[in-house]
Design an enzyme around this catalytic site. Sequence first.
Site, PDB file in Angstrom:
ATOM      1  CE  LYS A  75      36.357  62.380  13.119  1.00  0.00           C
ATOM      2  NZ  LYS A  75      34.887  62.409  13.179  1.00  0.00           N
ATOM      3  CG  ASP A 111      33.055  65.699  14.459  1.00  0.00           C
ATOM      4  OD1 ASP A 111      32.942  66.140  13.297  1.00  0.00           O
ATOM      5  OD2 ASP A 111      33.759  64.717  14.744  1.00  0.00           O
TER       6      ASP A 111
HETATM    7  P1  ATR Z   1      34.489  57.680  14.381  1.00  0.00           P
HETATM    8  O1  ATR Z   1      35.722  58.395  14.816  1.00  0.00           O
HETATM    9  O2  ATR Z   1      33.935  58.204  13.096  1.00  0.00           O
HETATM   10  O3  ATR Z   1      33.436  57.591  15.429  1.00  0.00           O
HETATM   11  P2  ATR Z   1      35.495  55.079  15.004  1.00  0.00           P
HETATM   12  O4  ATR Z   1      36.252  55.658  16.140  1.00  0.00           O
HETATM   13  O5  ATR Z   1      36.163  54.082  14.128  1.00  0.00           O
HETATM   14  O6  ATR Z   1      34.961  56.196  14.031  1.00  0.00           O
HETATM   15  O7  ATR Z   1      34.151  54.465  15.616  1.00  0.00           O
HETATM   16  C1  ATR Z   1      33.239  53.782  14.869  1.00  0.00           C
HETATM   17  C2  ATR Z   1      32.149  53.194  15.779  1.00  0.00           C
HETATM   18  O8  ATR Z   1      31.285  52.428  14.959  1.00  0.00           O
HETATM   19  C3  ATR Z   1      32.667  52.257  16.853  1.00  0.00           C
HETATM   20  O9  ATR Z   1      31.817  52.376  17.958  1.00  0.00           O
HETATM   21  C4  ATR Z   1      32.504  50.880  16.208  1.00  0.00           C
HETATM   22  O10 ATR Z   1      32.301  49.830  17.129  1.00  0.00           O
HETATM   23  P3  ATR Z   1      33.532  49.175  17.971  1.00  0.00           P
HETATM   24  O11 ATR Z   1      33.770  50.089  19.132  1.00  0.00           O
HETATM   25  O12 ATR Z   1      33.027  47.845  18.363  1.00  0.00           O
HETATM   26  O13 ATR Z   1      34.689  49.123  17.008  1.00  0.00           O
HETATM   27  C5  ATR Z   1      31.237  51.085  15.429  1.00  0.00           C
HETATM   28  N1  ATR Z   1      31.149  50.205  14.265  1.00  0.00           N
HETATM   29  C6  ATR Z   1      31.814  50.364  13.095  1.00  0.00           C
HETATM   30  N2  ATR Z   1      31.461  49.377  12.235  1.00  0.00           N
HETATM   31  C7  ATR Z   1      30.560  48.596  12.870  1.00  0.00           C
HETATM   32  C8  ATR Z   1      29.830  47.423  12.527  1.00  0.00           C
HETATM   33  N3  ATR Z   1      29.926  46.869  11.323  1.00  0.00           N
HETATM   34  N4  ATR Z   1      28.979  46.908  13.434  1.00  0.00           N
HETATM   35  C9  ATR Z   1      28.845  47.466  14.652  1.00  0.00           C
HETATM   36  N5  ATR Z   1      29.522  48.588  15.037  1.00  0.00           N
HETATM   37  C10 ATR Z   1      30.362  49.139  14.170  1.00  0.00           C
END
Ligand code: ATR
Length: 295
Positions: A75, A111
């Site tokens: 994104k 979104d």
């Molecule tokens: P999107 O564009 O759908 O928001 P993204 O940019 O990959 O996807 O963001 C996913 C979010 O979920 C991030 O805040 C990520 O945390 P980090 O900033 O630490 O990467 C969080 N996230 C994803 N998997 C996670 C997990 N297993 N535990 C905690 N946070 C998670």
Amino acid sequence: MIAPHVRFPYERITGIIGMSLGHTLSPLMHNTAFKEVNADFKYGVFQVRPDMVGHLFEAVRKFNIRGLNVTIPYKQTVMEYTDELSDEASTIGAVNTVVNENGRLIGYNTDADGVEVSLRRFAHRIAGTSVVVYGAGGAARAVISTLASSFAPSKIVIVNRTPGHATTIAETFRRKCSKTTFIVANTDESIVQETGAASTIVNTTSIGMHPDVNGTPLPDSVQIRADQIVFDIVYTPLETALLRQARNAGALTVSGLDMLLGQGAKAFELFTQLRFPMDAARAALLRELTSRQTT
Ligand code: ATR
């Protein structure tokens, strides 16, 4: 016999670009909607590695492909392949829809429409209160931006695995929205306290998404209250562990289905200039999600 030449209508090809699209419901939603309104469009899946994203956008330009939705983790990446950003996409800092307008690629973020559709019935309960948002990715940016611009909360608290990502978002939105206080909670104590004090809890992380169906972003010591609103943007499963916990506590729950439909409706309208058939799309998604739960 030689098959007659059939011109492929590239300008009516749409789809979704992402890294791991095995469970995406966007093709079902859009293809159902195209059929319902007799629009001669097709929606496909472009599952590509990071080094192929640029090539795909070259193809979009060369073949005049109509547009793409964008999902994890592209994104933000795709912004560099657009010629122009909508106001929402530039405020949010992420693009989830690219539309090809006669060779110019315009980046949108629909979104925000998904968040509006999901939360508008609770607007009066959110105004002047505190909201806790778990996650600090592209979806969190859309949720935080829409909350701040349309729902007037007094405070938005961001909780994230990597606190630095939350701090960056808080700093960005502090500059853009002076009427809301943005803070980051990064100690167990502050997370529990802020989550307990909030009117609304939003999960924008992928925690709880299939196959990790028992995962929940909330620390164990948080007790959801009956007067809280809990919104989970995950839609596979439809009722996540977080929403089940909220329902058992008597809280108001909002699943990711409205977010999927709300962002999809706006993207569909941008692709086709036609009105999105909400009821038919919702019915198809519910049928598919229910059948996934029972298989
Ligand atoms: P999107 O564009 O759908 O928001 P993204 O940019 O990959 O996807 O963001 C996913 C979010 O979920 C991030 O805040 C990520 O945390 P980090 O900033 O630490 O990467 C969080 N996230 C994803 N998997 C996670 C997990 N297993 N535990 C905690 N946070 C998670």
